[in-house]
Design a protein around this motif. Structure first.
Motif, PDB file in Angstrom:
ATOM      1  N   GLY A 249      52.889  88.334  41.029  1.00  0.00           N
ATOM      2  CA  GLY A 249      54.030  87.618  40.234  1.00  0.00           C
ATOM      3  C   GLY A 249      54.287  86.221  39.729  1.00  0.00           C
ATOM      4  N   PRO A 250      55.208  85.771  39.471  1.00  0.00           N
ATOM      5  CA  PRO A 250      55.201  84.218  38.892  1.00  0.00           C
ATOM      6  C   PRO A 250      55.444  83.032  40.086  1.00  0.00           C
ATOM      7  N   VAL A 251      55.780  83.426  41.051  1.00  0.00           N
ATOM      8  CA  VAL A 251      55.982  82.522  42.329  1.00  0.00           C
ATOM      9  C   VAL A 251      54.627  81.882  42.925  1.00  0.00           C
ATOM     10  N   THR A 252      54.494  80.566  42.767  1.00  0.00           N
ATOM     11  CA  THR A 252      53.237  80.135  43.454  1.00  0.00           C
ATOM     12  C   THR A 252      53.608  79.351  44.904  1.00  0.00           C
ATOM     13  N   GLY A 253      52.643  79.394  45.536  1.00  0.00           N
ATOM     14  CA  GLY A 253      52.832  78.466  47.053  1.00  0.00           C
ATOM     15  C   GLY A 253      51.786  77.140  46.768  1.00  0.00           C
ATOM     16  N   TYR A 254      51.503  76.958  48.042  1.00  0.00           N
ATOM     17  CA  TYR A 254      50.562  75.796  48.428  1.00  0.00           C
ATOM     18  C   TYR A 254      49.119  76.016  47.486  1.00  0.00           C
ATOM     19  N   GLU A 255      48.729  75.062  46.897  1.00  0.00           N
ATOM     20  CA  GLU A 255      47.678  74.833  45.856  1.00  0.00           C
ATOM     21  C   GLU A 255      47.570  76.025  44.773  1.00  0.00           C
ATOM     22  N   GLY A 256      48.737  76.348  44.483  1.00  0.00           N
ATOM     23  CA  GLY A 256      48.870  77.169  43.230  1.00  0.00           C
ATOM     24  C   GLY A 256      48.785  78.644  43.594  1.00  0.00           C
ATOM     25  N   GLN A 257      48.561  79.033  44.886  1.00  0.00           N
ATOM     26  CA  GLN A 257      48.207  80.310  45.350  1.00  0.00           C
ATOM     27  C   GLN A 257      49.654  81.401  45.175  1.00  0.00           C
ATOM     28  N   ARG A 258      49.365  82.525  44.751  1.00  0.00           N
ATOM     29  CA  ARG A 258      50.390  83.518  44.806  1.00  0.00           C
ATOM     30  C   ARG A 258      50.686  84.145  45.894  1.00  0.00           C
ATOM     31  N   THR A 259      49.778  84.717  46.706  1.00  0.00           N
ATOM     32  CA  THR A 259      49.861  85.662  47.926  1.00  0.00           C
ATOM     33  C   THR A 259      50.453  84.970  49.372  1.00  0.00           C
ATOM     34  N   ARG A 260      51.053  85.528  50.093  1.00  0.00           N
ATOM     35  CA  ARG A 260      51.409  84.927  51.464  1.00  0.00           C
ATOM     36  C   ARG A 260      52.047  83.841  51.298  1.00  0.00           C
ATOM     37  N   VAL A 261      53.393  84.020  50.528  1.00  0.00           N
ATOM     38  CA  VAL A 261      54.135  82.717  50.058  1.00  0.00           C
ATOM     39  C   VAL A 261      55.866  83.133  50.633  1.00  0.00           C
TER      40      VAL A 261
ATOM     41  N   ARG B 234      59.617  73.484  50.308  1.00  0.00           N
ATOM     42  CA  ARG B 234      58.496  73.690  49.626  1.00  0.00           C
ATOM     43  C   ARG B 234      57.640  73.305  50.707  1.00  0.00           C
ATOM     44  N   LYS B 235      57.012  74.072  51.502  1.00  0.00           N
ATOM     45  CA  LYS B 235      56.315  73.725  52.739  1.00  0.00           C
ATOM     46  C   LYS B 235      55.264  74.482  52.926  1.00  0.00           C
ATOM     47  N   LYS B 236      53.975  73.892  53.365  1.00  0.00           N
ATOM     48  CA  LYS B 236      52.802  74.644  53.800  1.00  0.00           C
ATOM     49  C   LYS B 236      52.542  74.434  55.295  1.00  0.00           C
ATOM     50  N   TRP B 237      52.454  75.090  56.321  1.00  0.00           N
ATOM     51  CA  TRP B 237      52.077  74.772  57.694  1.00  0.00           C
ATOM     52  C   TRP B 237      51.389  76.167  58.245  1.00  0.00           C
ATOM     53  N   GLY B 238      50.422  75.841  59.462  1.00  0.00           N
ATOM     54  CA  GLY B 238      49.829  76.765  59.896  1.00  0.00           C
ATOM     55  C   GLY B 238      48.710  77.201  58.999  1.00  0.00           C
ATOM     56  N   GLN B 239      48.106  78.436  59.565  1.00  0.00           N
ATOM     57  CA  GLN B 239      47.128  79.003  58.907  1.00  0.00           C
ATOM     58  C   GLN B 239      47.450  80.427  58.481  1.00  0.00           C
ATOM     59  N   GLY B 240      46.582  80.885  57.415  1.00  0.00           N
ATOM     60  CA  GLY B 240      46.375  82.034  56.716  1.00  0.00           C
ATOM     61  C   GLY B 240      47.504  82.351  55.795  1.00  0.00           C
ATOM     62  N   ASN B 241      48.049  81.288  55.452  1.00  0.00           N
ATOM     63  CA  ASN B 241      49.432  81.381  54.523  1.00  0.00           C
ATOM     64  C   ASN B 241      49.335  80.488  53.533  1.00  0.00           C
ATOM     65  N   HIS B 242      50.214  80.425  52.530  1.00  0.00           N
ATOM     66  CA  HIS B 242      50.382  79.462  51.308  1.00  0.00           C
ATOM     67  C   HIS B 242      51.704  79.066  51.212  1.00  0.00           C
ATOM     68  N   GLY B 243      52.541  78.977  52.572  1.00  0.00           N
ATOM     69  CA  GLY B 243      53.841  78.196  52.634  1.00  0.00           C
ATOM     70  C   GLY B 243      55.071  78.924  52.407  1.00  0.00           C
ATOM     71  N   VAL B 244      56.041  78.193  51.968  1.00  0.00           N
ATOM     72  CA  VAL B 244      57.213  78.771  51.504  1.00  0.00           C
ATOM     73  C   VAL B 244      57.649  77.991  50.174  1.00  0.00           C
ATOM     74  N   SER B 245      58.424  78.828  49.445  1.00  0.00           N
ATOM     75  CA  SER B 245      58.937  78.165  48.205  1.00  0.00           C
ATOM     76  C   SER B 245      60.470  78.537  48.061  1.00  0.00           C
ATOM     77  N   PRO B 246      61.026  77.602  47.267  1.00  0.00           N
ATOM     78  CA  PRO B 246      62.560  77.529  46.918  1.00  0.00           C
ATOM     79  C   PRO B 246      62.791  78.997  45.963  1.00  0.00           C
ATOM     80  N   GLU B 247      61.721  79.115  45.118  1.00  0.00           N
ATOM     81  CA  GLU B 247      61.830  80.374  44.368  1.00  0.00           C
ATOM     82  C   GLU B 247      61.940  81.635  44.999  1.00  0.00           C
ATOM     83  N   ASN B 248      61.460  81.583  46.221  1.00  0.00           N
ATOM     84  CA  ASN B 248      61.577  82.929  46.991  1.00  0.00           C
ATOM     85  C   ASN B 248      63.227  83.143  47.587  1.00  0.00           C
ATOM     86  N   VAL B 249      63.878  82.240  47.569  1.00  0.00           N
ATOM     87  CA  VAL B 249      65.398  82.290  48.127  1.00  0.00           C
ATOM     88  C   VAL B 249      66.369  82.416  46.970  1.00  0.00           C
TER      89      VAL B 249
END
Length: 372
Positions: free
Chosen positions: A101-113, A60-75
């Motif tokens: 949808g329901p999956v959230t990433g870094y800082e609770g953001q839903r997009t670009r995860v 469950r990791k955020k790195w780089g710019q322009g995205n909200h990381g990766v989530s285990p819920e997307n696997v």
């Protein structure tokens, strides 16, 4: 691992000076036979219908710019047609700019995860075989306009390992007997810190939304070679086989005495500025005898698509063992992702280990850490 330094964020700047590789020669080399000493060390096809936590983990990791990381819920595991047969496959989902949808990433953001999986085991020189599919052939509701090209997403396969080493800032310009791995030639962040970084990308797809060419990168401590090669045959929504062979070697280094190195972790580390950094690039040395050493070094990496050679890396090849990582993420340099969701699927993985004499094991040992 220091959470601020999953250093793929540094790769973004490096990609601006991308090396565009010339076409490969007319030889069009086919995949060679395995070396006699090759050992099948890892094999996965998810036939159990589950992701085995003893073999894989999902950051469950955020790195780089322009995205909200990766989530285990997307696997997840699904069923799909692979070579005409229904099989279990691993699916990594990318949530685009329109995702609600329901999956959230870094800082609770839903997009670009996105979502990735990582092997628990570390691997070194060997053959890596991954059967994967980008998108699909049929347009899905909420999916990209072209289902074979999920523009904005970056599907990828890579090996990655990282170790952070530090000393007091006031001593950052010197070697330290108490921490032999610290090297003043590798200063990071303007302080007494080093990053030991081993990575091979084979490849990352979709830079700037272009899926016809892909990034084949090497990362060796603070050195980096980015290259692009044609992978258009892969971009058809079908499963294809990516194969990479990573070789390492020992390179004799003349003029190094026992007084100029220190031992730690079973390896010898340079402790003298008189030894030019470009002769070892922060890699450890092997003691061959009194005042006699060789460098553990990467040799070359050759990349194949469906058994046909498509790419190679000959510069800044690492030697330290790393974890195999696969999935999809949405860095800013991937470009806009004007859709809700897209997927990258993996049908199987095999890893053979060659045990080359240049392999370095046991120096990088930590998993990728979660940071949200």
């Amino acid at each position: 691992m220091n959470c601020r330094t999953m250093s793929r964020s540094l790769a973004v700047a490096s990609l601006l000076s991308l090396t565009v590789a010339p076409p490969l020669s007319a030889q069009e080399a086919k995949l060679p036979p395995l070396p006699r000493n090759a050992k099948l060390a890892f094999e996965e096809d998810w036939s159990s219908g589950k992701i085995d936590p003893k073999r894989w983990y999902n950051p469950r990791k955020k790195w780089g710019q322009g995205n909200h990381g990766v989530s285990p819920e997307n696997v997840r595991i699904e069923r799909d047609q692979v070579a005409g047969k229904q099989k279990h496959v691993l699916v990594c989902q990318a949530n685009g700019d329109l995702y609600d949808g329901p999956v959230t990433g870094y800082e609770g953001q839903r997009t670009r995860v996105g979502g990735i999986v990582v092997t628990q085991e570390f691997f070194a020189s060997g053959r890596y075989e991954v059967v994967m599919k980008i998108g699909g052939t049929g347009k899905q509701e909420g999916g990209p306009e072209d289902p074979t090209r999920p523009k904005g997403a970056v599907p990828a396969v890579w090996t990655y390992g990282y170790r952070y080493v530090s000393v007091p800032k006031e001593g950052m310009d010197a070697f330290h007997a108490s921490e032999p791995l610290y090297n003043p030639h590798m200063k990071a962040y303007g302080e007494g810190a080093n990053e030991y970084w081993t990575e091979l990308d084979f490849p990352e797809f979709g830079k700037g939304g272009d899926f016809n060419k892909a990034l084949y990168n090497t990362f060796l401590q603070n050195k980096h070679q980015p290259r692009t090669f044609d992978v258009k045959p892969m971009i058809d929504g079908q499963y294809h086989t990516l194969t990479t062979e990573w070789r390492t070697k020992l390179v004799p280094i003349e003029g190094v005495s026992d007084a100029q190195v220190a031992e730690k972790g079973g390896y010898h580390w340079v402790q003298d500025r008189a030894i030019p950094f470009n002769r070892y690039f922060g890699n450890p040395l092997k003691r061959l005898g009194k005042n006699k050493y060789a460098v553990y070094a990467g040799d070359r990496v050759d990349h194949y698509l469906d058994g046909r050679k498509v790419a190679e890396n000959l510069t800044f090849v690492p030697s330290m063992a790393a974890q195999l990582t696969m999935g999809v993420w949405l860095p800013g340099w991937g470009g806009p992702a004007p859709w809700k969701q897209a997927t990258t699927s993996f049908a199987s993985v095999k890893v053979w280990q060659f045990g080359d004499e240049g392999d370095v094991r046991g120096i990088i040992t930590e998993n990728i850490d979660d940071n949200y």
